[in-house]
Motif scaffolding. Structure first.
Motif, short mmCIF file in Angstrom:
data_model
loop_
_atom_site.label_atom_id
_atom_site.label_comp_id
_atom_site.label_asym_id
_atom_site.label_seq_id
_atom_site.Cartn_x
_atom_site.Cartn_y
_atom_site.Cartn_z
N LEU A 270 -3.16 5.66 -14.74
CA LEU A 270 -3.29 4.23 -15.02
C LEU A 270 -3.61 3.97 -16.49
N LEU A 271 -4.47 4.79 -17.07
CA LEU A 271 -4.79 4.64 -18.48
C LEU A 271 -3.57 4.89 -19.37
N ALA A 272 -2.65 5.71 -18.87
CA ALA A 272 -1.43 6.00 -19.62
C ALA A 272 -0.35 4.94 -19.40
N GLY A 273 -0.66 3.91 -18.62
CA GLY A 273 0.30 2.84 -18.39
C GLY A 273 1.28 3.10 -17.28
N GLN A 274 1.04 4.13 -16.45
CA GLN A 274 1.94 4.44 -15.35
C GLN A 274 1.54 3.66 -14.10
N ARG A 275 2.51 3.40 -13.24
CA ARG A 275 2.23 2.75 -11.96
C ARG A 275 2.08 3.81 -10.87
N LEU A 276 1.17 3.54 -9.95
CA LEU A 276 0.95 4.46 -8.84
C LEU A 276 1.94 4.16 -7.72
N HIS A 277 2.31 5.20 -7.01
CA HIS A 277 3.25 5.11 -5.90
C HIS A 277 2.63 4.32 -4.76
N TYR A 278 3.46 3.57 -4.01
CA TYR A 278 2.91 2.70 -2.98
C TYR A 278 2.18 3.46 -1.89
N LEU A 279 2.64 4.66 -1.53
CA LEU A 279 1.94 5.44 -0.50
C LEU A 279 0.58 5.89 -1.01
N THR A 280 0.50 6.22 -2.31
CA THR A 280 -0.78 6.58 -2.91
C THR A 280 -1.74 5.40 -2.86
N VAL A 281 -1.23 4.20 -3.16
CA VAL A 281 -2.05 2.99 -3.14
C VAL A 281 -2.53 2.70 -1.72
N TYR A 282 -1.65 2.88 -0.74
CA TYR A 282 -2.04 2.67 0.65
C TYR A 282 -3.20 3.60 1.03
N LYS A 283 -3.10 4.88 0.64
CA LYS A 283 -4.14 5.86 0.99
C LYS A 283 -5.46 5.53 0.30
N LEU A 284 -5.38 5.08 -0.95
CA LEU A 284 -6.60 4.69 -1.66
C LEU A 284 -7.30 3.54 -0.92
N ALA A 285 -6.51 2.57 -0.49
CA ALA A 285 -7.09 1.41 0.20
C ALA A 285 -7.75 1.81 1.51
N GLU A 286 -7.13 2.77 2.22
CA GLU A 286 -7.69 3.20 3.51
C GLU A 286 -8.97 4.00 3.35
N GLN A 287 -9.08 4.75 2.24
CA GLN A 287 -10.24 5.61 2.03
C GLN A 287 -11.41 4.88 1.36
N SER A 288 -11.13 3.77 0.69
CA SER A 288 -12.16 3.08 -0.08
C SER A 288 -13.16 2.36 0.83
N GLN A 289 -14.41 2.25 0.34
CA GLN A 289 -15.45 1.50 1.04
C GLN A 289 -15.56 0.07 0.51
N PHE A 290 -14.82 -0.26 -0.54
CA PHE A 290 -14.84 -1.63 -1.05
C PHE A 290 -14.24 -2.57 0.00
N SER A 291 -14.89 -3.68 0.27
CA SER A 291 -14.40 -4.61 1.29
C SER A 291 -13.08 -5.25 0.89
N TRP A 292 -12.80 -5.25 -0.41
CA TRP A 292 -11.59 -5.91 -0.91
C TRP A 292 -10.47 -4.92 -1.21
N ALA A 293 -10.59 -3.67 -0.79
CA ALA A 293 -9.64 -2.63 -1.20
C ALA A 293 -8.22 -2.92 -0.73
N GLU A 294 -8.05 -3.31 0.55
CA GLU A 294 -6.69 -3.58 1.04
C GLU A 294 -6.08 -4.78 0.32
N GLU A 295 -6.89 -5.80 0.09
CA GLU A 295 -6.41 -6.98 -0.63
C GLU A 295 -5.95 -6.60 -2.03
N ALA A 296 -6.74 -5.76 -2.73
CA ALA A 296 -6.37 -5.34 -4.08
C ALA A 296 -5.10 -4.49 -4.07
N ALA A 297 -4.96 -3.65 -3.04
CA ALA A 297 -3.77 -2.78 -2.96
C ALA A 297 -2.50 -3.59 -2.79
#
Length: 723
Positions: A270-297
């Protein structure tokens, strides 16, 4: 500060100065009158290298004389300790002093604590300080010593905010805006240091560990900002350009989840300006404890803008995959019938839908940029590429189908522009081009459902025309009579024929057509999900901004006038925001059309030319009692700016024409015409013909002439240079 005796404390760097000798007296007078603990002023910057004086980031004025940080989150835009006048007894009472731990980077820590603790803060439009900008300033240094200072600063500030939350003197909005400021610093100031590897900065996964300094920085950043809600919802921090894009498009929020989960390898991307793959983003949202994680994803993914799926193997047999879609639902509009709401909910629900075997594809799903980023044409690009035989997006679609959280049984496409003039060119009809039939033939799915929402023609035409002309970037400058004439010849008003045509297309198993006025009370989005049996997958996040805000005719008219001038894209965006927030234009009763979109352009001659019809319309519209005052539509400075743009474009045309003329060519077109085409506004996917360029210029000139008739005599001379 401990030996100060005055009622107020003012701070000033040794190389800065007050803008005049009376500034302090006026500043103190206003602070006394408002009985303010803190009184904020504005500042300008003197650029030493060039000698230019520029306004620094302005702190927005409050709607009342005084406020607090909790009630006025826009106070987060105070950037320097010296732009505040402090009441001394307030500083003593709250025991607020500069940190003795920090040798540098202590200023913001000091004034943020003051802002949080103050019970009355005033903001003036007074420009009090002239700040000198030094290229070699210590504060512009970026090394690991400075990074270490800033890390300690964030650790101490996290403690300040913890005490403020406990004492209930902060607010979620203020803390969110402040968090955005520190993520801006991370991505646009410290990123170069944080990305260095392997031993001096943030290292990719599988290499030597991060440097201790970088580790401490990222830990402190996470601790400082983890209590804030999703940063993309902030509307108080004043940022522009790439910083605004990174925050409003959810990049910072995904980075926050990466830090929470210890995925610094993804943070590096992300710092290098690259976009993350959608499956990676889905997994991050599922693992996160932030209440807003799915919304942010899901918010982050809506700005994918047709990015290639580089991390996935390309589908081995895309046509087999596409033909094997069990259920293909295609929502075709019309425009201005709640399509944006449908697309918004589909985007918000993308993760939940994927878990249930329903795909709302990223492939072919576009998104505007900048001030219009909340608008989406949906999958219009899939249709336009299919029309020219470009199958790359369909291959991406097949790849996406093959790589989801659950086996896909339903694919939902949405493109309101299918039932618009977008694909039809200047003379073709919908039935000539048949964008829907073309795409369905390319996909080859056997079970297709068409969803279309139609609106009574008169209000639809009025709303659709307003939408077209109110886009400051699309170059659309047709007059209402020209628009109506084109719509009448396009086939888009033949509702029964359109419905019959779509129902008869190969592979179409069923159609769902509705009247907008009959379903809008339920909500078009709710009707759509209920129709498809997808109620269980709906996500209804808090609304951050309105979807596809409709402007008034008066606002659209002002935008139309500005489109007739030669202005930069940035300037058009600034004017758009001014127009959108103009109260007088919001409340104007001016109308482009009469009640039933007929009559106002009629002439005695049934065979009148377009020019004569336009002239009759101008006469009708300018007679309206509430015709907006032209002084608020086009001002003198704007005309001067446009005149400069015309001069630059004219010189460019001549230069390009000279180069074209010097080369051998096998065309009969004149060099000037070819040059004019080569630099013309890129408004459509197909190259513009010389005729199209001339028609557009004639229409722009018509709008400018209308303006010239209404301008005061003193400004008409300036306008002649534009016309």
């Amino acid at each position: 500060m401990n030996v100060a005796q005055g009622r107020y404390v003012a701070l000033l760097d040794s190389d800065d100065y007050y803008t005049d000798s009376s500034v302090l007296a006026h500043w103190v007078e206003e602070a006394d009158r408002r009985n303010a603990d803190l009184c904020v002023a504005q500042s300008d910057s003197l650029i030493e290298k060039s000698g230019k004086i520029l306004p620094r980031n302005r702190v927005p004025l409050l709607s009342q004389e005084v406020g607090t940080a909790a009630s006025c989150p826009q106070l987060v835009n105070v950037r320097q300790c010296w732009q505040i006048l402090y009441r001394r007894d307030f500083l003593d009472r709250e025991n607020i002093r500069f940190s003795t731990v920090l040798r540098q980077r202590e200023d913001r820590l000091f004034f943020l604590e003051a802002l949080l603790r103050a019970k009355s803060i005033a903001v003036l439009d007074l420009v009090a300080i002239m700040h000198r900008e030094h290229p070699a300033s210590t504060m512009k240094k970026k090394d690991y010593d400075q990074l270490s200072f800033f890390t300690t600063h964030m650790t101490l500030l996290a403690q300040v905010f913890a005490r403020a939350r406990a004492d209930q003197v902060s607010s979620g909005d203020f803390e969110r805006a402040n968090a955005g400021a520190y993520w801006n610093q991370t991505f646009f100031y410290w990123a170069e240091l944080l990305r260095q590897n392997p031993s001096t900065g943030l290292a990719p996964e599988g290499t030597e560990a991060d440097s201790p300094v970088s580790q401490r920085y990222l830990t402190a950043l996470h601790d400082l900002t983890r209590h804030a809600g999703p940063l993309f919802r902030d509307r108080y921090l004043s940022v522009q350009g790439e910083k605004e894009t990174a925050q409003q498009e959810g990049i910072y929020d995904i980075a926050r989840i990466c830090l929470e989960l210890g995925r610094r390898d993804l943070m590096q991307k992300l710092l290098a300006g690259q976009r993350l793959h959608y499956l990676t983003v889905y997994k991050l949202a599922e693992q996160s404890q932030f209440s807003w994680a799915e919304e942010a994803a899901t918010h982050y993914l809506r700005f994918n803008r047709n990015a290639e799926f580089a991390d996935l193997p390309v589908s081995a047999d895309p046509w087999k995959t596409l033909a094997g879609i069990k259920r293909l639902v295609v929502h075709v509009g019309q425009p201005k019938t709640g399509s944006s709401a449908v697309q918004h909910f589909l985007e918000d629900s993308r993760l939940a839908l994927s878990k249930n075997g329903v795909l709302y594809p990223l492939a072919g799903c576009g998104r505007d940029r900048g001030i219009r980023r909340d608008r989406s044409p949906g999958h219009a690009l899939l249709f336009s590429k299919a029309l020219v035989g470009d199958d790359r997006l369909l291959v991406n679609l097949a790849t996406e189908i093959e790589n989801q959280l659950a086996p896909v049984h339903t694919v939902v496409l949405s493109a309101e522009n299918v039932l618009s003039a977008m694909f039809l060119g200047e003379t073709s009809t919908f039935f000539d081009i048949d964008p829907l039939g073309c795409l369905l033939k390319r996909i080859g799915a056997q079970n297709v459902e068409i969803v279309g929402i139609f609106r009574d023609q008169s209000p639809w035409l009025q709303s659709y025309y307003r939408e077209l002309v109110a886009n400051p970037f699309n170059g659309y400058v047709q007059t209402p009579p020209s628009f109506l004439k084109r719509m009448a010849s396009s086939g888009l008003l033949e509702y029964d024929r359109l419905k019959a045509h779509m129902a008869s297309l190969p592979y179409v198993g069923s159609t769902h057509f509705a009247d907008y006025d009959e379903i809008k009370s339920e909500g078009v989005d709710q009707w759509f999900f209920r129709l498809l049996g997808l109620e269980h997958s709906i996500r209804t996040w808090e609304k951050g901004t309105q979807i596809n805000v409709s402007l008034t005719d008066a606002q659209a008219l002002k935008i139309l006038f500005t489109k007739s001038l030669e202005l930069s894209r940035q300037r058009r965006g600034e004017l758009y925001l001014e127009i959108r927030n103009n109260v007088a234009l919001k409340n104007s009763s001016f109308k482009f059309f009469d009640q039933d979109t007929s009559g106002m352009w009629q002439t005695k001659d049934d065979h009148a030319s377009s020019k004569e019809i336009d002239k009759a319309w101008f006469k009708w519209v300018s007679a309206q009692d509430d015709f907006p005052a032209i002084a608020s539509l086009i001002d003198f400075d704007l005309l001067q700016e446009s005149s400069a743009g015309v001069a630059v474009k004219s010189r460019t045309v001549k230069k390009v024409a000279a180069r074209v003329a010097a080369k051998p060519r096998d065309t009969k077109k004149g060099a000037a015409s070819v040059a004019a085409q080569s630099i013309n506004i890129k408004n459509t996917q197909k190259p513009k013909t010389v005729k199209t360029v001339k028609v557009k210029r004639r229409q722009q000139k018509t709008w400018r002439k209308l303006a010239s008739k209404l301008l005061p005599q003193g400004i008409k001379t300036a306008l002649k240079r534009v016309i």
